[in-house]
Design an enzyme around this catalytic site. Structure first.
Site, mmCIF file in Angstrom:
data_model
loop_
_atom_site.group_PDB
_atom_site.id
_atom_site.type_symbol
_atom_site.label_atom_id
_atom_site.label_comp_id
_atom_site.label_asym_id
_atom_site.label_seq_id
_atom_site.Cartn_x
_atom_site.Cartn_y
_atom_site.Cartn_z
ATOM 1 N N ASP A 158 0.819 -1.212 0.000
ATOM 2 C CA ASP A 158 0.000 0.000 0.000
ATOM 3 C C ASP A 158 0.850 1.257 0.000
ATOM 4 O O ASP A 158 0.444 2.290 -0.542
ATOM 5 C CB ASP A 158 -0.917 -0.011 1.222
ATOM 6 C CG ASP A 158 -1.966 -1.106 1.136
ATOM 7 O OD1 ASP A 158 -2.219 -1.598 0.020
ATOM 8 O OD2 ASP A 158 -2.519 -1.479 2.185
ATOM 9 N N GLY A 159 2.025 1.201 0.603
ATOM 10 C CA GLY A 159 2.906 2.370 0.598
ATOM 11 C C GLY A 159 3.351 2.752 -0.798
ATOM 12 O O GLY A 159 3.508 3.942 -1.109
ATOM 13 N N ASP A 189 -4.429 13.404 22.285
ATOM 14 C CA ASP A 189 -3.174 13.250 21.552
ATOM 15 C C ASP A 189 -3.241 13.824 20.152
ATOM 16 O O ASP A 189 -2.198 14.076 19.546
ATOM 17 C CB ASP A 189 -2.785 11.773 21.480
ATOM 18 C CG ASP A 189 -2.225 11.270 22.799
ATOM 19 O OD1 ASP A 189 -1.985 12.106 23.695
ATOM 20 O OD2 ASP A 189 -2.032 10.051 22.942
#
Length: 584
Positions: free
Chosen positions: A348-349, A457
């Site tokens: 996927d990258g 966060d």
């Protein structure tokens, strides 16, 4: 120590004790003593007298209380200044927006004047037409009603004459044909004369249906007709206008949407292919060599690769001189005008890297799975010849993966259109606290409407294609990639009621760091290109007009379900045994 000093010291101690025990009676004496320089010097040289420790402790506690009050006042002042600066910024932004609108309105006065004249003249013409048509329709209805009455009277006369035996069926037909010659073919086929001289039931039924149809027509003429379209936020907005809802006589219907299964059919044969590979992989390098050779020898296609890959191919053999590449990044912007098809060898990258290379339209991508999970890579490398042959022949099913268009607006910007270079995101944009130990403080707006204040966060704004990535790990839902929408997922919020949202595709989400935030925030786009967001900075996110088309092995829905089942083992458990208690 001299007696005079002892006497003065003793007197000072006595006065101090009296002033501390009875402040209402000896306040003037204590003030005069404390402002005496000689008494202060003697006090500093003298050892503390018994009983002074308690007074010093009370005095120190009083000083601490005063310090707390001053600190709170300073914090309140800073908060008020920050709020005033925020209101000033909003005022300046609204003022600049009003000035821009005034300039736009002043520049379009002539056009608006002509438009108003045209509308006024059109309305006048329409009213004139209505004035002419309404009397005509009225008299037409009157004439039709009169004709109906005359025909009914003639029919009654004919029936009475037939009963008396004065006329026969032939005379009825002749008189009927003479009275209404224009309907002769229809009347001859529809009407019939029985032996007893009574008309058939078809005639009566036709008359009833005509009256019912006229009544329905009158009802339809009174029903309003209208049309709706998606709202577009100005000429400079990122929202795109689509007419997907149609209205006819008040009946609402929806047209076809982009979420249906989409098929791609080549109108002309592809000529150029771009191959993008995952670096530092021997298996990928071997597959790339085989694929380049097959595409050139068997399919006679032009092949583009990255400069790194071309160097690897030339190191393998000099027969790869035909492989093309680009020299600098400026040529990448025009790459979509040369390439017909993109092939990715990785995970996927690699697909994310391929999408990031195209800042505008993206050619169809054929992703081969050579990574870990592979939510966007349905094709297997073992059968690359059959897969590519099917894709090049067509037609193929594709998935339109939507992207987010992200822009950073600094506090010093005059308006929200004065931004830095935009980013196109296929998975998600993340706003987090970075290396700071403080909670992230973010104000969130949706089309200028306040949504919430994020304290935690961070926050994830994800596409539906990225719903199985970081957003899923943070508690977001898995969404089909062709569902148009923006996922609003908090990261470890300091609130139990903060649940993820899915916003529609046409909205613009604005994330701003308030001035009272304890620390700046950091934004990352698909895991890279981190940007610092200081107090007053904002991040604008909207749906990009250029999706990423990826080829499907079967279809979009089948590939999505298979990916979450194989990649995440979604809802995988042992089946319940068939033996056991049962419902009787």
């Amino acid at each position: 120590m001299s007696p005079s000093k002892l006497d003065s010291t003793a007197s000072f101690g006595h006065e101090a004790s009296v002033s501390c025990s009875k402040p209402e009676n000896g306040s003037a004496d204590s003030v005069s003593v404390f402002h005496s320089e000689k008494a202060v010097e003697e006090l500093l040289q003298q050892t503390p007298v018994s009983g002074m420790d308690e007074h010093l402790m009370e005095f120190s506690e009083a000083l601490r209380t005063v310090a707390k009050v001053l600190r709170r006042a300073a914090e309140g002042k800073a908060s008020a200044q920050a709020e005033a600066a925020e209101w000033k910024r909003r005022y300046e932004l609204e003022r600049a927006r009003n000035i821009q609108m005034e300039r736009k309105v002043s520049g379009n006065n002539n056009f608006e004047m002509l438009q108003r004249r045209w509308i006024r003249s059109s309305l006048d013409n329409a009213m004139d037409m209505l004035r002419i048509m309404l009397p005509c329709l009225f008299f037409w209805e009157i004439g039709k009603e009169q004709n109906k009455r005359i025909s009914e009277a003639r029919m009654e006369d004919r029936l009475s004459e037939e009963k008396n035996g004065d006329i026969d069926c032939g005379r009825v037909k002749i008189s009927d044909s003479q009275s209404m010659p224009q309907n002769k073919p229809n009347e001859h086929s529809e009407k019939s004369c029985m032996k007893n001289g009574i008309w058939s039931h078809e005639v009566l039924r036709d008359r009833e249906s005509d009256s019912n149809s006229n009544a329905n027509l009158n009802k339809l003429m009174n029903k309003a007709s209208f049309k709706l379209s998606w709202w577009c936020n100005g000429e400079n907005g990122d929202q795109h206008k689509h007419d997907i809802v149609s209205f006819e006589k008040g009946n609402i219907t929806t047209e076809e949407r982009s979420s249906k299964q989409i098929s791609l059919k080549w109108e002309s044969d592809p000529q150029t292919v771009l191959i993008l590979t995952k670096p530092n992989s021997v298996s990928v390098q071997i597959l790339c060599i085989q694929m380049v050779r097959w595409l050139k020898e068997k399919k006679k296609l032009n092949v583009y690769v990255e400069p790194r890959v071309r160097a690897e191919l030339l190191a393998e053999s000099s027969n790869f001189n035909h492989v093309q590449t680009w020299k600098d990044d400026s040529e990448i912007t025009h790459l979509h005008m040369k390439v017909d098809l993109v092939i990715t060898l990785g995970g996927d990258g690699t697909v994310l890297w391929a999408a990031s290379m195209f800042k505008g339209p993206v050619p169809p991508i054929v992703p081969f799975s050579l990574g870990s999970l592979g939510f966007m890579t349905p094709f297997h490398s073992e059968h690359f010849k059959e897969c590519l042959d099917s894709v090049l022949r067509g037609p193929i099913s594709i998935t339109l993966r939507h992207r987010l268009l992200c822009r950073v607006v600094r506090d010093a910007a005059k308006n929200e259109y004065e931004t830095e270079e935009p980013f196109l995101v296929l998975n998600e944009v993340t706003i987090d606290r970075g290396i700071s130990s403080y909670l992230t403080n973010l104000e969130c707006y949706c089309d200028n409407s306040f949504v919430t204040c994020v304290q935690g966060d961070g926050l994830i704004l994800s596409t539906t294609s990225g719903s199985t990535a970081y957003s899923l790990a943070a508690g977001g839902s898995m969404v089909h990639p062709q569902v148009p929408g923006i996922l609003f997922t908090p990261i470890c919020p300091h609130s139990l009621s903060f649940r993820p949202l899915i916003l529609p595709e046409h909205v613009t989400v604005r994330i701003m760091v308030p001035f009272n935030s304890r620390s700046p925030a950091w934004a990352s786009f698909d895991g890279k290109d981190r940007k610092l967001l200081a107090a007053g900075d904002a991040l604008l996110c909207s749906m990009a007009p250029w999706p990423v088309p990826t080829a499907c092995q079967v279809d979009s829905t089948n590939d999505f379900l298979r990916s979450i089942q194989d990649g995440l083992h979604w809802n995988l458990r042992k089946a319940q045994s068939f033996d056991g208690p049962r419902d009787t």
